[in-house]
Write a protein that holds these residues in place. Sequence first.
Motif, PDB file in Angstrom:
ATOM      1  N   TRP A  69       0.799  -1.225   0.000  1.00 23.27           N
ATOM      2  CA  TRP A  69       0.000   0.000   0.000  1.00 23.27           C
ATOM      3  C   TRP A  69       0.830   1.272   0.000  1.00 23.27           C
ATOM      4  CZ3 TRP A  69      -3.902  -1.498   4.407  1.00 23.27           C
ATOM      5  CH2 TRP A  69      -4.643  -2.615   3.994  1.00 23.27           C
ATOM      6  N   SER A  70       2.129   1.150   0.252  1.00 22.16           N
ATOM      7  CA  SER A  70       3.001   2.319   0.343  1.00 22.16           C
ATOM      8  C   SER A  70       4.331   2.005  -0.335  1.00 22.16           C
ATOM      9  CB  SER A  70       3.225   2.668   1.818  1.00 22.16           C
ATOM     10  OG  SER A  70       4.092   3.762   1.947  1.00 22.16           O
ATOM     11  N   CYS A  71       4.907   3.002  -0.977  1.00 21.98           N
ATOM     12  CA  CYS A  71       6.168   2.822  -1.693  1.00 21.98           C
ATOM     13  C   CYS A  71       7.355   3.000  -0.746  1.00 21.98           C
ATOM     14  CB  CYS A  71       6.261   3.827  -2.837  1.00 21.98           C
ATOM     15  SG  CYS A  71       7.813   3.702  -3.752  1.00 21.98           S
ATOM     16  N   PRO A  72       8.274   2.008  -0.703  1.00 19.51           N
ATOM     17  CA  PRO A  72       9.441   2.132   0.163  1.00 19.51           C
ATOM     18  C   PRO A  72      10.489   3.114  -0.371  1.00 19.51           C
ATOM     19  CG  PRO A  72       9.587   0.116  -1.088  1.00 19.51           C
ATOM     20  CD  PRO A  72       8.248   0.727  -1.397  1.00 19.51           C
ATOM     21  N   TYR A  73      10.342   3.526  -1.613  1.00 18.44           N
ATOM     22  CA  TYR A  73      11.336   4.408  -2.234  1.00 18.44           C
ATOM     23  C   TYR A  73      10.990   5.885  -2.053  1.00 18.44           C
ATOM     24  CZ  TYR A  73      12.418  -0.104  -4.197  1.00 18.44           C
ATOM     25  OH  TYR A  73      12.707  -1.445  -4.321  1.00 18.44           O
ATOM     26  N   CYS A 123       7.169   6.570  -8.929  1.00 19.36           N
ATOM     27  CA  CYS A 123       8.416   5.797  -9.036  1.00 19.36           C
ATOM     28  C   CYS A 123       8.387   4.747 -10.148  1.00 19.36           C
ATOM     29  CB  CYS A 123       8.679   5.027  -7.744  1.00 19.36           C
ATOM     30  SG  CYS A 123       9.194   6.034  -6.380  1.00 19.36           S
ATOM     31  N   GLY A 124       7.206   4.221 -10.411  1.00 16.32           N
ATOM     32  CA  GLY A 124       7.112   3.103 -11.342  1.00 16.32           C
ATOM     33  C   GLY A 124       7.396   1.765 -10.671  1.00 16.32           C
ATOM     34  N   ALA A 125       7.627   1.759  -9.355  1.00 15.85           N
ATOM     35  CA  ALA A 125       7.834   0.504  -8.625  1.00 15.85           C
ATOM     36  C   ALA A 125       6.477  -0.198  -8.490  1.00 15.85           C
ATOM     37  CB  ALA A 125       8.440   0.788  -7.254  1.00 15.85           C
ATOM     38  N   TRP A 126       6.495  -1.537  -8.456  1.00 16.16           N
ATOM     39  CA  TRP A 126       5.230  -2.267  -8.391  1.00 16.16           C
ATOM     40  C   TRP A 126       5.421  -3.650  -7.773  1.00 16.16           C
ATOM     41  CZ3 TRP A 126       5.219  -6.775 -11.249  1.00 16.16           C
ATOM     42  CH2 TRP A 126       6.168  -6.871 -12.277  1.00 16.16           C
ATOM     43  N   VAL A 127       4.273  -4.268  -7.465  1.00  9.79           N
ATOM     44  CA  VAL A 127       4.240  -5.651  -6.999  1.00  9.79           C
ATOM     45  C   VAL A 127       2.926  -6.264  -7.456  1.00  9.79           C
ATOM     46  CG1 VAL A 127       3.207  -5.141  -4.734  1.00  9.79           C
ATOM     47  CG2 VAL A 127       4.600  -7.204  -5.026  1.00  9.79           C
ATOM     48  N   GLY A 128       2.975  -7.523  -7.841  1.00 10.68           N
ATOM     49  CA  GLY A 128       1.767  -8.239  -8.221  1.00 10.68           C
ATOM     50  C   GLY A 128       1.000  -8.701  -6.996  1.00 10.68           C
ATOM     51  N   CYS A 129      -0.232  -9.145  -7.247  1.00 13.82           N
ATOM     52  CA  CYS A 129      -1.089  -9.675  -6.179  1.00 13.82           C
ATOM     53  C   CYS A 129      -1.371 -11.149  -6.431  1.00 13.82           C
ATOM     54  CB  CYS A 129      -2.422  -8.935  -6.149  1.00 13.82           C
ATOM     55  SG  CYS A 129      -2.307  -7.219  -5.646  1.00 13.82           S
ATOM     56  N   HIS A 130      -1.699 -11.850  -5.358  1.00 10.40           N
ATOM     57  CA  HIS A 130      -2.168 -13.223  -5.495  1.00 10.40           C
ATOM     58  C   HIS A 130      -3.410 -13.195  -6.381  1.00 10.40           C
ATOM     59  CE1 HIS A 130       0.442 -15.092  -2.449  1.00 10.40           C
ATOM     60  NE2 HIS A 130       0.356 -13.928  -1.823  1.00 10.40           N
ATOM     61  N   LYS A 131      -3.496 -14.122  -7.313  1.00 12.98           N
ATOM     62  CA  LYS A 131      -4.596 -14.153  -8.271  1.00 12.98           C
ATOM     63  C   LYS A 131      -5.946 -14.180  -7.555  1.00 12.98           C
ATOM     64  CE  LYS A 131      -5.584 -16.009 -12.757  1.00 12.98           C
ATOM     65  NZ  LYS A 131      -5.043 -16.754 -13.861  1.00 12.98           N
ATOM     66  N   GLY A 132      -6.847 -13.336  -8.017  1.00 14.06           N
ATOM     67  CA  GLY A 132      -8.189 -13.275  -7.460  1.00 14.06           C
ATOM     68  C   GLY A 132      -8.296 -12.485  -6.171  1.00 14.06           C
ATOM     69  N   THR A 133      -7.197 -11.848  -5.743  1.00 17.10           N
ATOM     70  CA  THR A 133      -7.218 -11.077  -4.499  1.00 17.10           C
ATOM     71  C   THR A 133      -6.544  -9.722  -4.712  1.00 17.10           C
ATOM     72  OG1 THR A 133      -5.044 -11.676  -3.586  1.00 17.10           O
ATOM     73  CG2 THR A 133      -6.825 -13.253  -3.249  1.00 17.10           C
ATOM     74  N   ASP A 134      -6.589  -8.904  -3.655  1.00 18.68           N
ATOM     75  CA  ASP A 134      -5.803  -7.671  -3.666  1.00 18.68           C
ATOM     76  C   ASP A 134      -4.649  -7.798  -2.673  1.00 18.68           C
ATOM     77  OD1 ASP A 134      -7.148  -7.487  -1.260  1.00 18.68           O
ATOM     78  OD2 ASP A 134      -8.012  -5.508  -1.642  1.00 18.68           O
ATOM     79  N   ALA A 160      -0.938  -8.402  -1.838  1.00 24.20           N
ATOM     80  CA  ALA A 160       0.354  -8.275  -2.512  1.00 24.20           C
ATOM     81  C   ALA A 160       1.193  -9.539  -2.330  1.00 24.20           C
ATOM     82  CB  ALA A 160       1.108  -7.064  -1.985  1.00 24.20           C
ATOM     83  N   LEU A 161       1.955  -9.872  -3.367  1.00 21.63           N
ATOM     84  CA  LEU A 161       2.869 -11.010  -3.312  1.00 21.63           C
ATOM     85  C   LEU A 161       4.126 -10.699  -2.499  1.00 21.63           C
ATOM     86  CD1 LEU A 161       2.525 -12.081  -7.028  1.00 21.63           C
ATOM     87  CD2 LEU A 161       1.941 -13.502  -5.057  1.00 21.63           C
ATOM     88  N   GLY A 162       4.297  -9.453  -2.128  1.00 24.49           N
ATOM     89  CA  GLY A 162       5.469  -9.039  -1.366  1.00 24.49           C
ATOM     90  C   GLY A 162       5.494  -7.529  -1.291  1.00 24.49           C
ATOM     91  N   ARG A 163       6.701  -6.994  -1.157  1.00 24.39           N
ATOM     92  CA  ARG A 163       6.823  -5.537  -1.078  1.00 24.39           C
ATOM     93  C   ARG A 163       6.923  -4.940  -2.478  1.00 24.39           C
ATOM     94  NH1 ARG A 163      10.645  -3.420   2.298  1.00 24.39           N
ATOM     95  NH2 ARG A 163      10.715  -5.265   3.552  1.00 24.39           N
ATOM     96  N   ILE A 164       6.552  -3.679  -2.585  1.00 22.36           N
ATOM     97  CA  ILE A 164       6.729  -2.920  -3.824  1.00 22.36           C
ATOM     98  C   ILE A 164       8.203  -2.979  -4.206  1.00 22.36           C
ATOM     99  CG2 ILE A 164       6.724  -0.570  -4.756  1.00 22.36           C
ATOM    100  CD1 ILE A 164       3.944  -1.455  -4.574  1.00 22.36           C
ATOM    101  N   ALA A 165       8.493  -3.188  -5.480  1.00 22.46           N
ATOM    102  CA  ALA A 165       9.881  -3.354  -5.898  1.00 22.46           C
ATOM    103  C   ALA A 165      10.188  -2.551  -7.161  1.00 22.46           C
ATOM    104  CB  ALA A 165      10.163  -4.834  -6.154  1.00 22.46           C
ATOM    105  N   ASN A 166      11.376  -1.962  -7.153  1.00 16.51           N
ATOM    106  CA  ASN A 166      11.867  -1.330  -8.377  1.00 16.51           C
ATOM    107  C   ASN A 166      12.570  -2.415  -9.200  1.00 16.51           C
ATOM    108  OD1 ASN A 166      14.376  -1.723  -7.152  1.00 16.51           O
ATOM    109  ND2 ASN A 166      14.730   0.441  -6.739  1.00 16.51           N
ATOM    110  N   LYS A 167      13.142  -2.026 -10.325  1.00 16.51           N
ATOM    111  CA  LYS A 167      13.761  -3.013 -11.224  1.00 16.51           C
ATOM    112  C   LYS A 167      14.885  -3.783 -10.524  1.00 16.51           C
ATOM    113  CE  LYS A 167      15.707  -3.577 -15.794  1.00 16.51           C
ATOM    114  NZ  LYS A 167      16.064  -2.965 -17.056  1.00 16.51           N
ATOM    115  N   GLU A 168      15.725  -3.085  -9.747  1.00 13.68           N
ATOM    116  CA  GLU A 168      16.833  -3.747  -9.055  1.00 13.68           C
ATOM    117  C   GLU A 168      16.330  -4.800  -8.076  1.00 13.68           C
ATOM    118  OE1 GLU A 168      20.573  -2.882  -6.013  1.00 13.68           O
ATOM    119  OE2 GLU A 168      19.080  -1.314  -6.320  1.00 13.68           O
ATOM    120  N   LEU A 169      15.325  -4.446  -7.276  1.00 17.64           N
ATOM    121  CA  LEU A 169      14.818  -5.401  -6.302  1.00 17.64           C
ATOM    122  C   LEU A 169      14.112  -6.567  -6.986  1.00 17.64           C
ATOM    123  CD1 LEU A 169      14.383  -6.415  -3.458  1.00 17.64           C
ATOM    124  CD2 LEU A 169      12.451  -4.834  -3.236  1.00 17.64           C
ATOM    125  N   ARG A 170      13.369  -6.309  -8.054  1.00 10.63           N
ATOM    126  CA  ARG A 170      12.725  -7.422  -8.770  1.00 10.63           C
ATOM    127  C   ARG A 170      13.776  -8.401  -9.274  1.00 10.63           C
ATOM    128  NH1 ARG A 170       9.548  -3.234 -10.573  1.00 10.63           N
ATOM    129  NH2 ARG A 170      10.569  -3.177 -12.606  1.00 10.63           N
TER     130      ARG A 170
END
Length: 135
Positions: free
Chosen positions: A13-17, A45-56, A58-68
């Motif tokens: 729900w919040s961006c760590p960057y 930022c353009g940072a993002w994280v996907g969600c478990h299918k059919g839910t809201d 998050a699969l983890g924390r918001i991530a930029n390209k390096e963290l992904r």
Amino acid sequence: MNLKDDPLVLLGWSCPYCGNSTKLVEDSRIYGRSYGAKCYICEPCGAWVGCHKGTDKALGRIANKELRELKHQAHEAFDPLWKEGYLPRTAAYEVLSAVFGLPTEQTHIGMFDEDMCRKVISLSNIILKYIKNDG
């Protein structure tokens, strides 16, 4: 509390960057086509994280390209421990939990930051080298 450890970050729900709130969007916004899931995105930022299918959820924390990329590398290093049958999956994660001093419910690569992913990669490589050399 460090911004990266904020529970809102771990919920997606919040961006760590930048600290901005995220927005729940269709996954097609990220991937260019729909896989039937949602994603949280930080528009500034353009940072993002996907969600478990059919839910809201998050699969983890918001991530930029390096963290992904680091999360991907961490899975590449860690997953053979259980996928190749050296340990049951739960036991492999229990090892991470014990080594990092984390509760098991917080011991998921998707929740880890860059530093933790690097530690997972290093630890996994050491364990696999030991297992393969000493059986």
